[in-house]
Design an enzyme around this catalytic site. Structure first.
Site, short mmCIF file in Angstrom:
data_model
loop_
_atom_site.label_atom_id
_atom_site.label_comp_id
_atom_site.label_asym_id
_atom_site.label_seq_id
_atom_site.Cartn_x
_atom_site.Cartn_y
_atom_site.Cartn_z
N ASP A 50 18.70 -27.99 -7.95
CA ASP A 50 20.23 -27.49 -7.99
C ASP A 50 21.02 -27.71 -6.62
OD1 ASP A 50 22.21 -26.40 -9.16
OD2 ASP A 50 21.82 -24.26 -8.90
N HIS A 67 25.26 -36.20 -7.04
CA HIS A 67 24.07 -36.72 -7.84
C HIS A 67 23.20 -38.03 -7.47
CE1 HIS A 67 25.28 -33.42 -10.55
NE2 HIS A 67 26.56 -33.94 -10.70
N THR A 96 20.43 -27.81 -21.61
CA THR A 96 21.14 -27.65 -23.07
C THR A 96 22.61 -27.14 -22.62
OG1 THR A 96 19.99 -25.64 -23.48
CG2 THR A 96 19.43 -27.79 -24.54
N LEU A 161 -0.37 -38.63 -11.96
CA LEU A 161 0.77 -37.37 -12.04
C LEU A 161 1.17 -37.39 -13.58
CD1 LEU A 161 2.40 -35.13 -10.39
CD2 LEU A 161 3.95 -37.08 -10.13
C1 IPE Z 1 20.19 -25.75 -13.67
O1 IPE Z 1 21.41 -25.84 -12.83
C2 IPE Z 1 20.16 -27.06 -14.63
C3 IPE Z 1 19.54 -28.06 -13.60
C4 IPE Z 1 19.29 -28.16 -12.50
C5 IPE Z 1 19.51 -29.50 -14.43
P1 IPE Z 1 22.69 -25.31 -13.28
O2 IPE Z 1 23.54 -25.86 -12.06
O3 IPE Z 1 23.16 -25.93 -14.60
O4 IPE Z 1 22.70 -23.89 -13.53
P2 IPE Z 1 23.62 -22.46 -13.37
O5 IPE Z 1 24.80 -22.89 -13.96
O6 IPE Z 1 23.93 -22.38 -11.87
O7 IPE Z 1 22.71 -21.41 -14.03
C1 IPE Z 2 22.02 -30.04 -10.14
O1 IPE Z 2 23.40 -29.96 -9.49
C2 IPE Z 2 22.39 -31.14 -11.12
C3 IPE Z 2 22.43 -30.80 -12.49
C4 IPE Z 2 22.68 -29.63 -13.03
C5 IPE Z 2 22.51 -32.10 -13.36
P1 IPE Z 2 24.44 -29.15 -9.64
O2 IPE Z 2 25.59 -30.23 -10.37
O3 IPE Z 2 24.41 -27.96 -10.71
O4 IPE Z 2 25.19 -28.75 -8.32
P2 IPE Z 2 26.10 -27.54 -8.06
O5 IPE Z 2 25.15 -26.36 -8.43
O6 IPE Z 2 27.37 -27.50 -8.80
O7 IPE Z 2 26.13 -27.70 -6.59
MG MG Z 3 24.22 -25.94 -10.25
#
Ligand code: IPE
Ligand code: IPE
Ligand code: MG
Length: 268
Positions: A50, A67, A96, A161
């Protein structure tokens, strides 16, 4: 900082210093030189990757570049997990609930997944990494789901792995699905039949779950599997989650006392 002054390959402490090095299993001595020991490594690690968006925002860059930086880091983390001899690595790539994001961002993520699988596949396969997806990938466009199915098929006999990539994954969906599938069996729902239908059925018990970016929640990731996992939250945004930080988290994990409901000396 263990890497300062390192010339790649000159000392065991420099083993993390090779940018762009290929995968190679570390020896016990090299693992110990990192302050770890093979006996105290987790068998199965999960990561909620995240903070890509906030990483980009902090640099006044578009989220897409966050990303992209995140995917670059992914490669290093997979490599180090494999080199350390960790058995299974489960990565949360798309939930999801992430379909709620703007369609442009979802498109960007799909393109990055495709690019990642095309670029990295050969090296992963050569290193006997077995790729599996967790979640219902049929919701993705065929250019994504086809590539993942192909990678799963080609790597299914690999004994390295176990790389589980959670895409369109949500624990609530997974639990309902496993319950329905188990209920349709002659023996009905038992712990054994239920667990056999989880996406992670052929990975060892989850030992360690890491979430980057300072958020302290599971966001619908591996709720059942995390029952006795150690949880470690780090402040770094995912693109900044370096090999050194990962090693540091593994050292923290090794210091944890896991009791599984028993007493100190009944460790499993
Ligand atoms: C969780 O992160 C999903 C992934 C890292 C793929 P999110 O950014 O979607 O989660 P929330 O919205 O902060 O809970
Ligand atoms: C995690 O990074 C990647 C995915 C959920 C695909 P985020 O896109 O959630 O990044 P933040 O949380 O907005 O910083
Ligand atoms: Mg996030």
């Amino acid at each position: 900082m263990i890497l300062s002054g390192c010339k790649a390959g000159t000392s065991p402490l420099c083993i993390l210093a090779h940018e762009g090095k290929t995968m190679a299993k570390l020896t016990r001595e090299q693992i110990e030189a990192l302050g770890l020991s093979p006996e105290h490594l987790p068998r199965h690690v999960a990561m909620i990757m995240d903070g890509n968006g906030r990483w980009a925002k902090a640099r006044s860059l578009p989220r897409a570049l966050g990303h992209r930086a995140g995917v670059t880091r992914l490669k290093g983390i997979i490599r180090l997990s494999s080199d350390l001899g960790i058995e299974a690595l489960s990565l949360f790539a798309f939930s999801t609930e992430n379909w709620k994001r703007p369609v442009e961002e979802i498109d960007t993520l799909c393109s990055l997944f495709v690019e990642f699988f095309i670029k990295e596949f050969d090296e992963l396969h050569e290193n006997r990494v077995r790729i599996r997806s967790l979640g219902d990938i049929s919701k993705f466009p065929p250019r994504v789901s086809g590539l993942i199915r192909d990678a799963e098929e080609k790597t299914k006999a690999n004994d390295g792995l176990k790389l589980n990539i959670a895409m369109n994954y949500g624990s609530r969906d997974e639990i309902l699905r496993a319950a329905r599938l188990a209920a349709a069996e002659p023996g009905g729902v038992t712990q054994e039949s239920f667990e056999r239908h989880l996406y992670t059925a052929d990975s060892p018990e989850l030992d360690l779950l890491i979430r980057t970016s300072g958020e302290q929640r599971l966001s619908n990731f591996l709720l059942y599997q995390a029952s006795y996992a150690e949880l470690i939250f780090t402040e770094d945004f995912w693109p900044d989650f370096s090999d050194e930080r990962y090693v540091d988290v593994l050292r923290q994990y090794a210091r944890r006392s896991r009791r599984f409901g028993g007493l100190e000396d009944t460790k499993q």
